[in-house]
Scaffold this motif. Sequence first.
Motif, PDB file in Angstrom:
ATOM      1  N   SER A 130      -4.580  15.334 -16.984  1.00  0.00           N
ATOM      2  CA  SER A 130      -4.056  14.740 -15.756  1.00  0.00           C
ATOM      3  C   SER A 130      -4.373  13.253 -15.671  1.00  0.00           C
ATOM      4  N   SER A 131      -5.583  12.859 -16.053  1.00  0.00           N
ATOM      5  CA  SER A 131      -5.927  11.432 -15.977  1.00  0.00           C
ATOM      6  C   SER A 131      -5.169  10.623 -17.019  1.00  0.00           C
ATOM      7  N   GLU A 132      -5.025  11.145 -18.226  1.00  0.00           N
ATOM      8  CA  GLU A 132      -4.275  10.413 -19.259  1.00  0.00           C
ATOM      9  C   GLU A 132      -2.805  10.289 -18.883  1.00  0.00           C
ATOM     10  N   CYS A 133      -2.210  11.353 -18.390  1.00  0.00           N
ATOM     11  CA  CYS A 133      -0.800  11.292 -17.985  1.00  0.00           C
ATOM     12  C   CYS A 133      -0.610  10.286 -16.854  1.00  0.00           C
ATOM     13  N   PHE A 134      -1.479  10.326 -15.849  1.00  0.00           N
ATOM     14  CA  PHE A 134      -1.369   9.385 -14.741  1.00  0.00           C
ATOM     15  C   PHE A 134      -1.494   7.953 -15.249  1.00  0.00           C
ATOM     16  N   GLU A 135      -2.457   7.698 -16.091  1.00  0.00           N
ATOM     17  CA  GLU A 135      -2.690   6.339 -16.578  1.00  0.00           C
ATOM     18  C   GLU A 135      -1.548   5.827 -17.467  1.00  0.00           C
ATOM     19  N   MET A 136      -0.770   6.739 -18.054  1.00  0.00           N
ATOM     20  CA  MET A 136       0.378   6.320 -18.857  1.00  0.00           C
ATOM     21  C   MET A 136       1.462   5.657 -18.002  1.00  0.00           C
ATOM     22  N   ILE A 137       1.564   6.046 -16.742  1.00  0.00           N
ATOM     23  CA  ILE A 137       2.649   5.539 -15.896  1.00  0.00           C
ATOM     24  C   ILE A 137       2.170   4.782 -14.659  1.00  0.00           C
ATOM     25  N   ALA A 138       0.867   4.759 -14.436  1.00  0.00           N
ATOM     26  CA  ALA A 138       0.320   4.197 -13.191  1.00  0.00           C
ATOM     27  C   ALA A 138       0.761   2.764 -12.928  1.00  0.00           C
ATOM     28  N   SER A 139       0.839   1.949 -13.957  1.00  0.00           N
ATOM     29  CA  SER A 139       1.158   0.529 -13.746  1.00  0.00           C
ATOM     30  C   SER A 139       2.595   0.300 -13.284  1.00  0.00           C
ATOM     31  N   ILE A 140       3.479   1.248 -13.533  1.00  0.00           N
ATOM     32  CA  ILE A 140       4.873   1.068 -13.099  1.00  0.00           C
ATOM     33  C   ILE A 140       5.172   1.782 -11.783  1.00  0.00           C
ATOM     34  N   LEU A 141       4.232   2.565 -11.287  1.00  0.00           N
ATOM     35  CA  LEU A 141       4.472   3.318 -10.057  1.00  0.00           C
ATOM     36  C   LEU A 141       4.739   2.435  -8.839  1.00  0.00           C
ATOM     37  N   PRO A 142       4.022   1.313  -8.645  1.00  0.00           N
ATOM     38  CA  PRO A 142       4.351   0.483  -7.486  1.00  0.00           C
ATOM     39  C   PRO A 142       5.813   0.018  -7.485  1.00  0.00           C
TER      40      PRO A 142
ATOM     41  N   GLU B   1       0.850  -1.184   0.000  1.00  0.00           N
ATOM     42  CA  GLU B   1       0.000   0.000   0.000  1.00  0.00           C
ATOM     43  C   GLU B   1       0.889   1.237   0.000  1.00  0.00           C
ATOM     44  N   TYR B   2       0.356   2.305  -0.567  1.00  0.00           N
ATOM     45  CA  TYR B   2       1.137   3.532  -0.680  1.00  0.00           C
ATOM     46  C   TYR B   2       0.292   4.726  -0.270  1.00  0.00           C
ATOM     47  N   SER B   3       0.916   5.684   0.384  1.00  0.00           N
ATOM     48  CA  SER B   3       0.235   6.937   0.708  1.00  0.00           C
ATOM     49  C   SER B   3       0.370   7.865  -0.498  1.00  0.00           C
ATOM     50  N   VAL B   4      -0.683   8.637  -0.737  1.00  0.00           N
ATOM     51  CA  VAL B   4      -0.733   9.504  -1.914  1.00  0.00           C
ATOM     52  C   VAL B   4      -1.174  10.898  -1.496  1.00  0.00           C
ATOM     53  N   GLY B   5      -0.534  11.891  -2.078  1.00  0.00           N
ATOM     54  CA  GLY B   5      -0.944  13.278  -1.892  1.00  0.00           C
ATOM     55  C   GLY B   5      -1.249  13.893  -3.245  1.00  0.00           C
ATOM     56  N   VAL B   6      -2.364  14.612  -3.336  1.00  0.00           N
ATOM     57  CA  VAL B   6      -2.740  15.298  -4.573  1.00  0.00           C
ATOM     58  C   VAL B   6      -2.804  16.792  -4.262  1.00  0.00           C
ATOM     59  N   LEU B   7      -1.928  17.534  -4.897  1.00  0.00           N
ATOM     60  CA  LEU B   7      -1.856  18.979  -4.700  1.00  0.00           C
ATOM     61  C   LEU B   7      -2.382  19.690  -5.946  1.00  0.00           C
TER      62      LEU B   7
ATOM     63  N   ILE C   6      -9.766   8.147  -9.534  1.00  0.00           N
ATOM     64  CA  ILE C   6      -9.010   7.124 -10.280  1.00  0.00           C
ATOM     65  C   ILE C   6      -8.104   6.349  -9.327  1.00  0.00           C
ATOM     66  N   ILE C   7      -7.393   7.064  -8.480  1.00  0.00           N
ATOM     67  CA  ILE C   7      -6.448   6.431  -7.551  1.00  0.00           C
ATOM     68  C   ILE C   7      -7.189   5.614  -6.488  1.00  0.00           C
ATOM     69  N   SER C   8      -8.296   6.136  -6.008  1.00  0.00           N
ATOM     70  CA  SER C   8      -9.042   5.483  -4.927  1.00  0.00           C
ATOM     71  C   SER C   8      -9.671   4.154  -5.331  1.00  0.00           C
ATOM     72  N   ASN C   9      -9.818   3.915  -6.630  1.00  0.00           N
ATOM     73  CA  ASN C   9     -10.432   2.644  -7.043  1.00  0.00           C
ATOM     74  C   ASN C   9      -9.447   1.476  -6.935  1.00  0.00           C
ATOM     75  N   ASN C  10      -8.190   1.779  -6.551  1.00  0.00           N
ATOM     76  CA  ASN C  10      -7.161   0.742  -6.335  1.00  0.00           C
ATOM     77  C   ASN C  10      -6.910  -0.137  -7.559  1.00  0.00           C
ATOM     78  N   LYS C  11      -7.147   0.396  -8.739  1.00  0.00           N
ATOM     79  CA  LYS C  11      -6.908  -0.360  -9.972  1.00  0.00           C
ATOM     80  C   LYS C  11      -5.417  -0.626 -10.181  1.00  0.00           C
ATOM     81  N   TYR C  12      -4.586   0.329  -9.838  1.00  0.00           N
ATOM     82  CA  TYR C  12      -3.157   0.218 -10.096  1.00  0.00           C
ATOM     83  C   TYR C  12      -2.359  -0.187  -8.860  1.00  0.00           C
ATOM     84  N   PHE C  13      -2.810   0.238  -7.686  1.00  0.00           N
ATOM     85  CA  PHE C  13      -2.158  -0.091  -6.423  1.00  0.00           C
ATOM     86  C   PHE C  13      -3.109   0.275  -5.296  1.00  0.00           C
ATOM     87  N   SER C  14      -2.841  -0.284  -4.124  1.00  0.00           N
ATOM     88  CA  SER C  14      -3.670   0.010  -2.950  1.00  0.00           C
ATOM     89  C   SER C  14      -3.174   1.287  -2.275  1.00  0.00           C
TER      90      SER C  14
END
Length: 178
Positions: free
Chosen positions: A143-155, A6-12, A34-42
């Motif tokens: 913002s959503s497209e950019c996040f989704e481009m890298i979300a799977s490698i963030l964990p 699990e990871y802590s997340v901050g959105v500014l 998008i982040i809260s649905n835990n699709k990419y990580f918890s």
Amino acid sequence: MACENEYSVGVLIVSDTVSKHEKKDTSGINLINIISNNKYFSVSSMEQDCVADELTDIKGILEDWADTKNIDLILTVGGTGFSPRDVTPEATRAVIDREAPHLATRMVLGCCEKSKFSVLSRSTCGMRGQSLILNLPGSVKGSSECFEMIASILPHALDQLKGKTKNVTSLHREIQNT
């Protein structure tokens, strides 16, 4: 205490108009959803704030979230364009210890397939201590497209940054065997 995966997340949100309550934030809320649905990580915890496009204000939040709150993943939304008030990348560069330029490159290249205007986003990505800071554009779509481009490698990136060698070694073995 967060679980191992699990990871802590901050959105500014960085916006003059949203910080003055002249406009309602939609990009930050969308990204949080998008982040809260835990699709990419918890997600173990979520922090959110909004500041005007002021270098010192942006830096202050980034430093606090990385140094005091030890947030794993810090996402800024807004302030990455060509407007004279867009200073989020400069604030980020001022607080990071090391850059992660290929995360920004992946976001831009992936998003350029969808919109030629993606090249106008000046995203900076980097690390401060054990926090990963990523700049995303201020629009909902960008913002959503950019996040989704890298979300799977963030964990994996966060595991490396946090020194979670068991997770890192396991994934490296898996990659080598494919």
